[in-house]
Write an enzyme that holds these catalytic residues in place. Sequence first.
Site, PDB file in Angstrom:
ATOM      1  N   HIS A  20       0.827  -1.207   0.000  1.00 18.39           N
ATOM      2  CA  HIS A  20       0.000   0.000   0.000  1.00 18.39           C
ATOM      3  C   HIS A  20       0.862   1.258   0.000  1.00 18.39           C
ATOM      4  CE1 HIS A  20      -3.170   2.616   2.207  1.00 18.39           C
ATOM      5  NE2 HIS A  20      -3.581   2.449   0.963  1.00 18.39           N
ATOM      6  N   HIS A  62      -2.188  11.216  -2.038  1.00 19.68           N
ATOM      7  CA  HIS A  62      -3.489  10.678  -1.650  1.00 19.68           C
ATOM      8  C   HIS A  62      -4.506  11.778  -1.404  1.00 19.68           C
ATOM      9  CE1 HIS A  62      -6.560   9.289   1.210  1.00 19.68           C
ATOM     10  NE2 HIS A  62      -6.489   8.154   0.546  1.00 19.68           N
TER      11      HIS A  62
END
Length: 255
Positions: A20, A62
């Site tokens: 991730h 993000h």
Amino acid sequence: MPRGAKVDGPEWPYPFWVAHRGAGKLAPENTLAAFRLGAEHGYRMFECDAKLSSDGIAILLHDATLERTSNGRGTAGDRPWSELSRLDAGGWHSRRFAGEPLSSLEALLRFCVANRFALNIEIKPTPGVERRTGEAVAGLAASCWTGTPAPLPLMTSFSPEALQGAKEAQPELPRGLLLDTLWNGWLEAASGLGCRVIVCNYALWNRAVVDQVHAAGMRALSYTVNDESVAQQLIELGTDGIITDRVDRFSPAEP
């Protein structure tokens, strides 16, 4: 359906374990330092987040805003790459990574191509430019991936509009719909977008949902799994991949 059972549809070329944002929480997320560290732990597939700068450069970030993961301020999509490229995207994490720059998507693509790594690009558009972001990210991914034996980059997003942009720009790139709830019509939307995978919050999976996805010819992936007992449950359910922060805990070898 046990893991490894046949799913109607194209062969699935990706590893089961996905790191991730590069290396989870062990390094500053979405920086090249994180992907290098994930690779040092044996991972061969990575997940990243991509959006556009104000001048159309695909960057790894993000959040819509810069404050959490850099020394910048404001909305990243309002700033040109010439400004974003000078930010410190590592100091917030630890002194070890102070001065690590914010990365462009192109730099990560070239890193993955050089090492034959697989990549899941989450299209994370600034609100209002969903389709354009999908088009730009998919176009860049396709151009950088030419000639490599690594599997094609997997395009995923919570935004159907971004996925539609990716589909129109580069229909050959595989797509996946991200879900944090099973909203009404999710499977039909994924089918209409030509998705090959559903990527769910791991808590949404049960036997019925996994079977439903497999019956539709799609694969079932989970985010973000950091607990061994949860991972084992997902493996027993027959899911096809796990995205994790814990690159130091889970071996990327097949379970």
